[in-house]
Design a protein around this motif. Structure first.
Motif, PDB file in Angstrom:
ATOM      1  N   UNK A   1       2.858   4.455  -4.201  1.00 22.71           N
ATOM      2  CA  UNK A   1       3.851   4.668  -5.264  1.00 22.71           C
ATOM      3  C   UNK A   1       3.744   6.077  -5.836  1.00 22.71           C
ATOM      4  N   UNK A   2       2.507   6.554  -5.984  1.00 24.74           N
ATOM      5  CA  UNK A   2       2.282   7.883  -6.569  1.00 24.74           C
ATOM      6  C   UNK A   2       2.601   8.987  -5.564  1.00 24.74           C
ATOM      7  N   UNK A   3       2.236   8.746  -4.299  1.00 29.05           N
ATOM      8  CA  UNK A   3       2.481   9.740  -3.247  1.00 29.05           C
ATOM      9  C   UNK A   3       3.321   9.075  -2.144  1.00 29.05           C
ATOM     10  N   UNK A   4       4.634   9.007  -2.340  1.00 28.55           N
ATOM     11  CA  UNK A   4       5.505   8.300  -1.384  1.00 28.55           C
ATOM     12  C   UNK A   4       5.433   8.880   0.026  1.00 28.55           C
ATOM     13  N   UNK A   5       5.546   7.974   1.013  1.00 31.70           N
ATOM     14  CA  UNK A   5       5.560   8.373   2.418  1.00 31.70           C
ATOM     15  C   UNK A   5       6.811   7.811   3.075  1.00 31.70           C
ATOM     16  N   UNK A   6       7.478   8.646   3.858  1.00 32.30           N
ATOM     17  CA  UNK A   6       8.698   8.215   4.529  1.00 32.30           C
ATOM     18  C   UNK A   6       8.337   7.237   5.646  1.00 32.30           C
ATOM     19  N   UNK A   7       9.026   6.100   5.672  1.00 33.17           N
ATOM     20  CA  UNK A   7       8.775   5.085   6.679  1.00 33.17           C
ATOM     21  C   UNK A   7       9.650   5.322   7.909  1.00 33.17           C
ATOM     22  N   UNK A   8       9.185   4.856   9.063  1.00 34.86           N
ATOM     23  CA  UNK A   8       9.927   5.082  10.305  1.00 34.86           C
ATOM     24  C   UNK A   8       9.859   3.847  11.194  1.00 34.86           C
TER      25      UNK A   8
ATOM     26  N   UNK B   1     -11.694  -8.900  -1.015  1.00 42.18           N
ATOM     27  CA  UNK B   1     -11.924  -7.459  -0.820  1.00 42.18           C
ATOM     28  C   UNK B   1     -10.692  -6.807  -0.187  1.00 42.18           C
ATOM     29  N   UNK B   2     -10.110  -7.476   0.808  1.00 42.94           N
ATOM     30  CA  UNK B   2      -8.898  -6.943   1.443  1.00 42.94           C
ATOM     31  C   UNK B   2      -7.777  -6.789   0.423  1.00 42.94           C
ATOM     32  N   UNK B   3      -7.658  -7.756  -0.487  1.00 46.44           N
ATOM     33  CA  UNK B   3      -6.632  -7.687  -1.517  1.00 46.44           C
ATOM     34  C   UNK B   3      -6.801  -6.481  -2.423  1.00 46.44           C
ATOM     35  N   UNK B   4      -8.038  -6.180  -2.801  1.00 49.00           N
ATOM     36  CA  UNK B   4      -8.300  -5.031  -3.670  1.00 49.00           C
ATOM     37  C   UNK B   4      -8.019  -3.710  -2.948  1.00 49.00           C
ATOM     38  N   UNK B   5      -8.370  -3.653  -1.651  1.00 48.44           N
ATOM     39  CA  UNK B   5      -8.092  -2.443  -0.871  1.00 48.44           C
ATOM     40  C   UNK B   5      -6.584  -2.202  -0.773  1.00 48.44           C
ATOM     41  N   UNK B   6      -5.849  -3.255  -0.534  1.00 47.62           N
ATOM     42  CA  UNK B   6      -4.388  -3.151  -0.433  1.00 47.62           C
ATOM     43  C   UNK B   6      -3.782  -2.706  -1.758  1.00 47.62           C
ATOM     44  N   UNK B   7      -4.293  -3.236  -2.855  1.00 45.07           N
ATOM     45  CA  UNK B   7      -3.783  -2.850  -4.170  1.00 45.07           C
ATOM     46  C   UNK B   7      -3.945  -1.350  -4.391  1.00 45.07           C
ATOM     47  N   UNK B   8      -5.105  -0.832  -4.018  1.00 37.28           N
ATOM     48  CA  UNK B   8      -5.357   0.614  -4.152  1.00 37.28           C
ATOM     49  C   UNK B   8      -4.378   1.417  -3.307  1.00 37.28           C
ATOM     50  N   UNK B   9      -4.192   0.996  -2.030  1.00 30.15           N
ATOM     51  CA  UNK B   9      -3.302   1.721  -1.134  1.00 30.15           C
ATOM     52  C   UNK B   9      -1.851   1.670  -1.615  1.00 30.15           C
ATOM     53  N   UNK B  10      -1.447   0.518  -2.157  1.00 28.43           N
ATOM     54  CA  UNK B  10      -0.059   0.372  -2.613  1.00 28.43           C
ATOM     55  C   UNK B  10       0.225   1.260  -3.814  1.00 28.43           C
ATOM     56  N   UNK B  11      -0.721   1.313  -4.755  1.00 27.74           N
ATOM     57  CA  UNK B  11      -0.545   2.177  -5.927  1.00 27.74           C
ATOM     58  C   UNK B  11      -0.503   3.637  -5.502  1.00 27.74           C
TER      59      UNK B  11
ATOM     60  N   UNK C   1      12.384   3.583  -0.375  1.00 26.71           N
ATOM     61  CA  UNK C   1      11.084   3.417   0.267  1.00 26.71           C
ATOM     62  C   UNK C   1      10.004   2.859  -0.653  1.00 26.71           C
ATOM     63  N   UNK C   2      10.155   2.996  -1.967  1.00 29.16           N
ATOM     64  CA  UNK C   2       9.104   2.479  -2.853  1.00 29.16           C
ATOM     65  C   UNK C   2       9.068   0.941  -2.869  1.00 29.16           C
ATOM     66  N   UNK C   3      10.109   0.301  -2.365  1.00 27.19           N
ATOM     67  CA  UNK C   3      10.113  -1.166  -2.267  1.00 27.19           C
ATOM     68  C   UNK C   3       8.921  -1.638  -1.429  1.00 27.19           C
ATOM     69  N   UNK C   4       8.578  -0.861  -0.414  1.00 28.46           N
ATOM     70  CA  UNK C   4       7.456  -1.206   0.473  1.00 28.46           C
ATOM     71  C   UNK C   4       6.156  -1.363  -0.320  1.00 28.46           C
ATOM     72  N   UNK C   5       5.895  -0.416  -1.239  1.00 25.95           N
ATOM     73  CA  UNK C   5       4.668  -0.473  -2.045  1.00 25.95           C
ATOM     74  C   UNK C   5       4.700  -1.640  -3.031  1.00 25.95           C
TER      75      UNK C   5
END
Length: 333
Positions: free
Chosen positions: A105-112, A92-102, A177-181
């Motif tokens: 990618x669609x809505x990039x966030x600046x990392x700090x 379940x954790x894996x599926x949640x992470x997959x959703x968040x990662x995609x 930053x997309x490398x993170x996703x």
């Protein structure tokens, strides 16, 4: 009464539960500072660690309880149920992470503050691996699938954390930053693979699937140390109930041994197995008297009732030991 191994398993699992909770807090602090979805991957996997840690602790406590009227074989199956729940949580954790990662990618966030994030989760990786190694070693020693699964999960968590650190380092130096996703998506497949592996093993235990590797090792060990009066071993079965092994088998001995002598041979076989596999082994050994057709494979010297000469010994193998019939050298005899 709980065995020494069971008490040790429970003590270690207490540390797993507490330390997993502390590491979860550290990882969410790292996510709060960095907004990295890869770190979130690590943190969500740690939620599964925490929940599974406490479930595993309860299952080990339950498995250590003595048998009762409702559970004549004990409570060891609780460990397999715990492992199944843990495997499900990881999936379940894996599926949640997959959703968040995609979504990242669609809505990039600046990392700090990636340097702080890498430092925090790097520390969790060291602790996870050390604790995981302790769990795996103790789980193998005490034959506890729940503890071994916890240890393997913690070590897998370490590998995924190292991958997260590598991904964050790339982002830190390249500013891409997309490398993170992408790292998070790759880690998802590791989580799902781990989930499948744990579920497969736990279901096998619940269904009493034979552990072929254990059978091969045990049969080879018994065959190497077989006694003169052990003419054949058949209908051999091993079932795991937590850290306890239940062994059923038929041992063929010379037919003229009296009850006490035949029981001594049974005791010798049980002692031999316990010497190698510990005291947490239960036996249901049935002694059979030999038949005339087995004289050809019986190497017992000075047998006054032998009806045919000895020809050769049949080595015990997985195939002939599992069969529910006495061994014979010549078909149709």
């Amino acid at each position: 009464m709980a065995t020494k191994g069971s008490r040790q398993n429970i003590k270690i699992q207490k540390w797993v539960a507490v330390v997993s909770l502390l590491l979860l807090i550290v990882k969410f602090i790292a996510y709060f500072f960095t907004h990295s979805v890869a770190i979130l991957t690590d943190a969500l996997e740690s939620i599964a660690n925490v929940v599974a840690g406490f479930i595993g602790l309860y299952s080990l406590y339950l498995a250590a309880q003595p048998r009762d009227a409702n559970h004549p074989y004990g409570h060891g199956k609780a460990e397999f149920l715990s492992a199944a729940i843990e495997g499900t949580l990881i999936g379940v954790a894996g599926l949640v992470v997959l959703y968040k990662a995609i979504d990242q990618l669609i809505h990039p966030m600046v990392l700090a503050q990636l340097d702080l994030g890498m430092l925090l989760i790097g520390a969790t990786a060291v602790v996870n691996y050390a604790l995981g190694s302790i769990c795996v070693a103790a789980g193998k020693k005490n034959r506890s699938i729940a503890l071994e699964v916890s240890g393997r999960h913690l070590r897998t968590d370490t590998y995924s954390t190292i991958a997260v650190i590598a991904g964050l380092a790339l982002v830190f130096f390249t500013k891409i930053h997309w490398i993170d996703a992408v790292v998070a998506i790759l880690l998802t497949f590791l989580l799902l693979r781990t989930s499948y592996s744990i579920l497969r093993r736990s279901i096998a235990g619940i269904m009493d699937e034979a552990d072929e590797q254990l059978l091969l090792e045990m049969i080879a060990y018994i065959n190497k140390n077989r006694r003169e009066n052990w003419i054949d071993l058949h209908n051999f079965r091993v079932i795991k109930y937590g850290s306890v092994l239940h062994i059923d088998c038929h041992l063929t001995v010379p037919w003229y041994l009296n009850v006490t002598e035949a029981h001594q041979e049974v005791d010798q076989l049980a002692a031999l197995i316990r010497d190698q596999y510990g005291q947490s082994v239960e036996f249901f050994i049935h002694s059979d008297g030999c038949k005339p057709f087995q004289c050809a494979l019986c190497s017992k010297a000075h047998c006054s009732v032998r009806q045919s000469p000895f020809e050769k010994t049949i080595p015990w193998t997985l195939d002939n030991v599992l069969q529910n019939q006495r061994h014979r050298l010549h078909k149709g005899s």
